[in-house]
Design a protein around this motif. Structure first.
Motif, short mmCIF file in Angstrom:
data_model
loop_
_atom_site.label_atom_id
_atom_site.label_comp_id
_atom_site.label_asym_id
_atom_site.label_seq_id
_atom_site.Cartn_x
_atom_site.Cartn_y
_atom_site.Cartn_z
N VAL A 321 0.83 -1.21 0.00
CA VAL A 321 0.00 0.00 0.00
C VAL A 321 0.87 1.26 0.00
O VAL A 321 0.65 2.17 -0.80
CB VAL A 321 -0.96 -0.02 1.21
N PHE A 322 1.88 1.28 0.85
CA PHE A 322 2.69 2.49 0.89
C PHE A 322 3.58 2.62 -0.34
O PHE A 322 3.87 3.72 -0.78
CB PHE A 322 3.51 2.57 2.18
N TYR A 323 3.99 1.49 -0.88
CA TYR A 323 4.78 1.58 -2.10
C TYR A 323 3.95 2.25 -3.20
O TYR A 323 4.43 3.14 -3.90
CB TYR A 323 5.24 0.18 -2.55
N VAL A 324 2.70 1.83 -3.28
CA VAL A 324 1.83 2.39 -4.31
C VAL A 324 1.59 3.88 -4.05
O VAL A 324 1.72 4.72 -4.94
CB VAL A 324 0.51 1.60 -4.34
N LEU A 325 1.26 4.22 -2.81
CA LEU A 325 0.97 5.63 -2.50
C LEU A 325 2.19 6.51 -2.75
O LEU A 325 2.07 7.64 -3.22
CB LEU A 325 0.53 5.78 -1.05
N PHE A 326 3.36 5.99 -2.43
CA PHE A 326 4.57 6.81 -2.55
C PHE A 326 5.08 6.89 -3.98
O PHE A 326 6.14 7.44 -4.23
CB PHE A 326 5.66 6.32 -1.60
N GLY A 327 4.30 6.37 -4.93
CA GLY A 327 4.59 6.64 -6.33
C GLY A 327 4.68 8.15 -6.53
O GLY A 327 5.45 8.64 -7.37
N SER A 328 3.90 8.89 -5.74
CA SER A 328 3.92 10.35 -5.85
C SER A 328 5.29 10.91 -5.49
O SER A 328 5.79 11.83 -6.14
CB SER A 328 2.87 10.93 -4.92
N ILE A 329 5.94 10.31 -4.48
CA ILE A 329 7.28 10.77 -4.09
C ILE A 329 8.25 10.53 -5.25
O ILE A 329 9.05 11.40 -5.60
CB ILE A 329 7.77 10.03 -2.84
N ALA A 330 8.13 9.35 -5.85
CA ALA A 330 9.04 9.02 -6.96
C ALA A 330 8.91 10.06 -8.06
O ALA A 330 9.91 10.60 -8.56
CB ALA A 330 8.72 7.63 -7.49
N GLY A 331 7.65 10.39 -8.44
CA GLY A 331 7.43 11.36 -9.50
C GLY A 331 8.03 12.71 -9.15
O GLY A 331 8.74 13.33 -9.95
N TYR A 332 7.77 13.13 -7.93
CA TYR A 332 8.20 14.47 -7.50
C TYR A 332 9.73 14.57 -7.48
O TYR A 332 10.33 15.46 -8.07
CB TYR A 332 7.62 14.75 -6.12
N ILE A 333 10.37 13.61 -6.80
CA ILE A 333 11.83 13.67 -6.64
C ILE A 333 12.52 13.53 -7.99
O ILE A 333 13.44 14.28 -8.33
CB ILE A 333 12.32 12.56 -5.69
N SER A 334 12.01 12.57 -8.78
CA SER A 334 12.63 12.36 -10.07
C SER A 334 12.56 13.63 -10.91
O SER A 334 13.55 14.05 -11.53
CB SER A 334 11.93 11.21 -10.78
N ALA A 335 11.40 14.29 -10.89
CA ALA A 335 11.24 15.52 -11.67
C ALA A 335 12.19 16.61 -11.19
O ALA A 335 12.85 17.29 -11.99
CB ALA A 335 9.80 16.00 -11.57
N ARG A 336 12.30 16.75 -9.88
CA ARG A 336 13.15 17.84 -9.37
C ARG A 336 14.62 17.57 -9.65
O ARG A 336 15.37 18.48 -10.02
CB ARG A 336 12.94 18.00 -7.86
N VAL A 337 15.05 16.32 -9.48
CA VAL A 337 16.45 16.00 -9.74
C VAL A 337 16.76 16.16 -11.22
O VAL A 337 17.79 16.71 -11.61
CB VAL A 337 16.80 14.57 -9.24
N TYR A 338 15.80 15.73 -12.04
CA TYR A 338 16.00 15.84 -13.49
C TYR A 338 16.13 17.30 -13.90
O TYR A 338 16.98 17.68 -14.71
CB TYR A 338 14.82 15.17 -14.21
N LYS A 339 15.30 18.12 -13.30
CA LYS A 339 15.34 19.55 -13.61
C LYS A 339 16.66 20.15 -13.12
O LYS A 339 17.28 20.97 -13.81
CB LYS A 339 14.16 20.23 -12.92
N LEU A 340 17.09 19.72 -11.94
CA LEU A 340 18.36 20.19 -11.39
C LEU A 340 19.51 19.86 -12.34
O LEU A 340 20.43 20.66 -12.53
CB LEU A 340 18.60 19.53 -10.03
#
Ligand SMILES: *[C@@H]1O[C@H](CO)[C@@H](O)[C@H](O)[C@H]1NC(C)=O
Ligand SMILES: *[C@@H]1O[C@H](CO)[C@@H](O)[C@H](O)[C@H]1NC(C)=O
Length: 579
Positions: A321-340
């Motif tokens: 359940v938490f792995y699925v919910l934290f898909g949002s964290i993956a999206g957010y962090i990946s986007a920010r690091v990629y932008k960085l």
């Protein structure tokens, strides 16, 4: 979508462990779980697998279980045992059984492979009773044993002495606080075993007819209901956990400051030069953050006692359940690091973040599942469960990841303290210990050492039919592991910068992740020394799961390594004046 969420919520009931009170003569349920082998093979079989020919109730009912418990191979069914509170009984006939010649070989094989019966009496797993007392560390009891006549022969246990401990305060209501079974093998039907009894051998020439019988003994006990799980959870040797103090002492060793205080300042124009393969870099970091979040929440909940072992499958369910919910964290962090890192192919980043790692995990589970199915094993995850996993990923995890990524891309780029120059600087020759592979290999050792003892317990829990339940320690280890990983990556990063090597991005990730590599090596050693697996399927399954575990851990510690270095680099370069 809605029904899916309800299904998840249903399997997500937290403690749910209200005590059951029984009156005199009330029926206690005995449920049977899949048979599992002790160390020799990792393929469990359903209790009512047709080749075992165990006694069956009039109607076999599968007990509903949570998603997580299905995923980890629990298969509970009802049974024909008739246990009445406080009624001692002896030599009750369970049923007359017959094992045809063609199945004798299968049962004998299972006996030789140390298969254990796993019963649940009032929700408590039945443990083997021994002469010296109750043996707690291992749950389950032997299907049969090998006795030596002219040569060693396997005999099937067909008589069970069931010992149930009960506790009462008022002599009206009784609670079950312990369950132990002493199984034995007898060739006669009258339960009167003597020295002439050679045990029940199964013939491979003709059908063997025999009777399953059992005794029930109710033993008064001082143990209260609230602590009835305690004796299952005491480890063989709790002292070993205190060795850890010595290991963590190593953490205090101070690293001598390098004399070359100069080197790192000279590369300020390159230190934030974006890494090669920034796409995969950000995807891995994003997914690592997702796993870190999941692990942290799960371990914290478990350490706080929310995921009681009596609520079967709650731990893997919470993980999913938490792995699925934290898909949002993956999206957010990946986007920010990629932008960085200055990336601009954001669509590709979205797709890879939400699909690459979870997709690979799902694919691996699917492939491993084929092996379970091929073995006709009870551990094969039912199609429905696989489908709900798939649906959770597609309908919940991916959209959440997209939302996270959207927010991540909308957030302004992370500011770095120094400007990157146009022309990259030449990197001088590096000393041996700072070259990528030696540096990464060295940096995994200490974090792995922190983990080692806990790992022994976890592996025994996964493959050795023991209950892993020292989550308080696990949390401590997890925190120490993260701190050690950060420190080591920072040290490696600092020395590299001093040697004027500015390729610290991947390096910091790998120095964190190398701990996962050592865990995999440990898996190989565990396989070679602790398990006695000889069949190919078990081997593939063992290494499949071990690879999954180590890769997940590597992603987490790698991400930790990167973030520590990033904040370290950001703060040291923020503190200097550039002319
Ligand atoms: C216990 O219950 C059974 C029915 O479930 C009944 O036949 C039996 O007489 C009862 N025994 C006692 C001692 O009450
Ligand atoms: C059942 O048998 C055990 C062992 O013989 C004995 O200790 C216990 O008191 C008996 N219980 C009852 C309720 O008769």
């Amino acid at each position: 979508m809605l029904s899916l969420l309800i299904a998840v919520a249903n399997s997500f009931y937290l403690p749910g462990v209200a005590p059951s009170d029984y009156e005199y003569n009330a029926t206690i349920e005995l449920k049977v779980n899949a048979l599992s082998s002790l160390k020799k093979t990792i393929i469990p079989y359903d209790y009512y697998h047709p080749r075992f020919h165990f006694c069956q109730p009039k109607k076999i009912i599968s007990e509903s279980e949570s998603l997580g418990s299905k995923l980890f191979g629990d298969r509970l069914f009802n049974s024909p045992f008739n246990l009445k509170m406080l009624r001692n009984e002896s030599c009750v006939v369970l049923c007359k059984a017959e094992i045809p010649a063609e199945d004798a070989e299968f049962v004998n094989y299972a006996i030789k492979e140390n298969y254990l019966m796993n019963w649940m009496i009032d929700g408590l797993p039945a443990a083997q009773k021994t002469n010296t007392g109750m043996e707690h560390a291992t749950i389950g009891f032997h299907l049969g044993q090998t006795i030596t006549k002219d040569k060693p022969v396997p005999v099937l246990n067909n008589h069970y002495e069931i010992y149930i401990s009960y506790h009462t305060k008022d002599n009206k209501k009784f609670r079950v606080v312990g369950a132990f079974v002493n199984p034995s093998s007898t060739e006669f039907d009258d339960c009167k075993r003597d020295d002439n009894d050679g045990g029940l051998e199964l013939s491979s020439k003709m059908a063997t007819k025999f009777t399953y019988t059992y005794d029930v003994y109710w033993i008064p006990s001082e143990i209260e209901w609230a602590s009835r799980w305690d004796h299952y959870l005491t480890s063989d040797n709790n002292k070993i956990h205190w060795f850890r103090r010595d290991i963590s002492r190593y953490n205090d060793i101070e690293i001598e400051d390098s004399q070359e205080e100069f080197g790192w300042k000279m590369i300020h124009g390159d230190v934030f030069r974006s890494p090669s393969n920034r796409m995969f870099f950000s995807v891995f970091v994003g997914n690592g953050a997702q796993m870190l979040g999941m692990a942290a929440v799960t371990i914290a909940l478990a350490a706080l006692g929310f995921l009681s072992p009596s609520n079967r499958g709650s731990l893997p369910t919470v993980m999913v359940v938490f792995y699925v919910l934290f898909g949002s964290i993956a999206g957010y962090i990946s986007a920010r690091v990629y932008k960085l890192c200055g990336g601009s192919a954001w669509r590709q980043n979205l797709v890879l973040t939400s699909a690459l790692v979870p997709g690979s995990i799902f694919l691996l589970l699917l492939v491993l599942n084929f092996f379970w199915i091929a073995q006709n094993s009870s551990s094969a995850v039912p199609f429905g469960t696989l489908f709900s996993l798939f649906a959770l990923w597609v309908f919940l995890s991916i959209p959440l990841s997209l939302i996270g990524a959207y927010i991540g891309f909308r957030t302004p780029k992370i500011q770095v303290p120094v400007r990157t120059l146009q022309i990259p600087r030449q990197i001088p020759d590096q000393p041996f210990y700072l070259q990528l592979i030696p540096a990464v290999a060295l940096s995994g050792i200490l974090p792995f050492a922190c983990l080692l003892i806990e790992l022994m317990y976890i592996m025994n829990g996964l493959w050795g039919n023991k209950i892993y339940y020292v989550f308080g320690f696990l949390m401590l280890v997890f925190v120490i592991l993260l701190i050690t990983t950060s420190l080591i990556s920072i040290i490696v990063c600092y020395f590299s910068l001093c040697a004027e090597n500015y390729n610290w991005w991947w390096r910091s990730f790998f120095s964190g992740a190398s701990c996962g590599f050592y865990v995999f090596l440990y898996g190989i050693i565990f396989y070679a020394t602790k398990l006695e697996i000889s069949d190919v399927t078990s081997t593939i399954l063992f290494f499949g799961w071990t690879a999954l575990m180590s890769a997940g851990l590597g992603l987490m510690t790698g991400t930790m390594g990167f973030f520590s270095c990033f904040y370290f680099v950001k703060s040291i370069y923020g503190a200097i004046k550039i002319d």
